[in-house]
Design a protein around this motif. Structure first.
Motif, short mmCIF file in Angstrom:
data_model
loop_
_atom_site.label_atom_id
_atom_site.label_comp_id
_atom_site.label_asym_id
_atom_site.label_seq_id
_atom_site.Cartn_x
_atom_site.Cartn_y
_atom_site.Cartn_z
N ASP A 1 1.11 4.21 -2.87
CA ASP A 1 0.85 5.62 -2.61
C ASP A 1 2.02 6.50 -3.05
N ILE B 1 -0.51 9.80 3.85
CA ILE B 1 -0.17 8.40 3.54
C ILE B 1 0.11 7.64 4.83
N ASP C 1 0.83 -1.21 0.00
CA ASP C 1 0.00 0.00 0.00
C ASP C 1 0.86 1.26 0.00
N TYR C 2 1.92 1.25 0.82
CA TYR C 2 2.81 2.41 0.91
C TYR C 2 3.51 2.66 -0.43
N ASP D 1 -2.15 15.45 -2.31
CA ASP D 1 -0.85 15.25 -1.64
C ASP D 1 0.15 16.38 -1.88
N ARG E 1 2.08 6.82 -6.69
CA ARG E 1 1.07 7.77 -7.16
C ARG E 1 1.61 9.20 -7.11
#
Length: 199
Positions: free
Chosen positions: A44, A141, A40-41, A87, A47
């Motif tokens: 992110d 995040i 998941d990290y 972000d 992204r």
């Protein structure tokens, strides 16, 4: 049947088997949750990297052209649009004459930062006109990872618990069945004659 089950659970073999499966399942749960959070990290962060590359591909030439003619209205308009991206926490432009435009709030830690040289296409020449600095915030995040950690642990714990229950049931079934066969066999043995079973 109940007495055999109780004996199996309280027996050294049954206790060791149960503890071994529980410890192993906890390790598997933590490992699975850890791998999921790492994935998941990474997703992110990728992204954010994609967003920075998109800024480089789409916005640099327009910003450089605005900076070349010192169109402050257009420069501020573009900065205010870029700061709305997910972000992105801070963005600034410094030109070669010392002027500076900025939007957002510059954070001291937990950030990804990247700078881009702004060059204006003046005929055949590429003329440097300034530097674009972009800062992305990792705080969201990290907060999302904390929330996902609890969900991932709970989800994997449920899956592993079901697996543990199935393994223990199979072990109980096999051991109990064998014990019952042994008991039935022993009941047929005539203690007065070790070589002769009861009729």
């Amino acid at each position: 049947m109940k007495s055999l089950t109780r004996q199996f659970i309280h027996s050294p073999m049954g206790l060791k088997l149960t503890l071994s499966i529980i410890v192993f399942s906890l390790l598997i749960t933590l490992l699975a949750a850890g791998l999921q959070l790492m994935s998941d990290y990474k997703s992110d962060v990728n992204r954010i990297d994609w967003q920075l590359k998109n800024i480089e591909k789409v916005n640099l030439d327009v910003l450089a052209a605005s900076l070349w003619v010192i169109d402050e209205r257009l420069i501020n308009l573009q900065l205010n649009a870029l700061i709305q991206l997910p972000d992105i926490s801070y963005i600034s432009i410094n030109d070669d004459g010392g002027q500076r435009w900025a939007a957002g709030e510059k954070l001291p830690t937990d950030t990804i930062e990247k700078s881009f040289i702004l060059t204006y296409n003046a005929g055949k020449d590429r003329v440097p006109v300034g530097v674009l600095h972009v800062q992305a915030d990792l705080k969201n995040i990290h907060n999302n990872l904390q929330n996902h950690a609890m969900i991932a642990l709970l989800y994997n714990a449920i899956k592993v618990s079901i697996l543990i229950g199935f393994i223990l049931f199979l072990a109980w079934l096999m051991v109990t069945k064998n014990l019952q066969n042994i008991i039935r066999y022993c009941k047929k043995i005539d203690l007065n004659d070790g070589n002769k079973q009861q009729e």
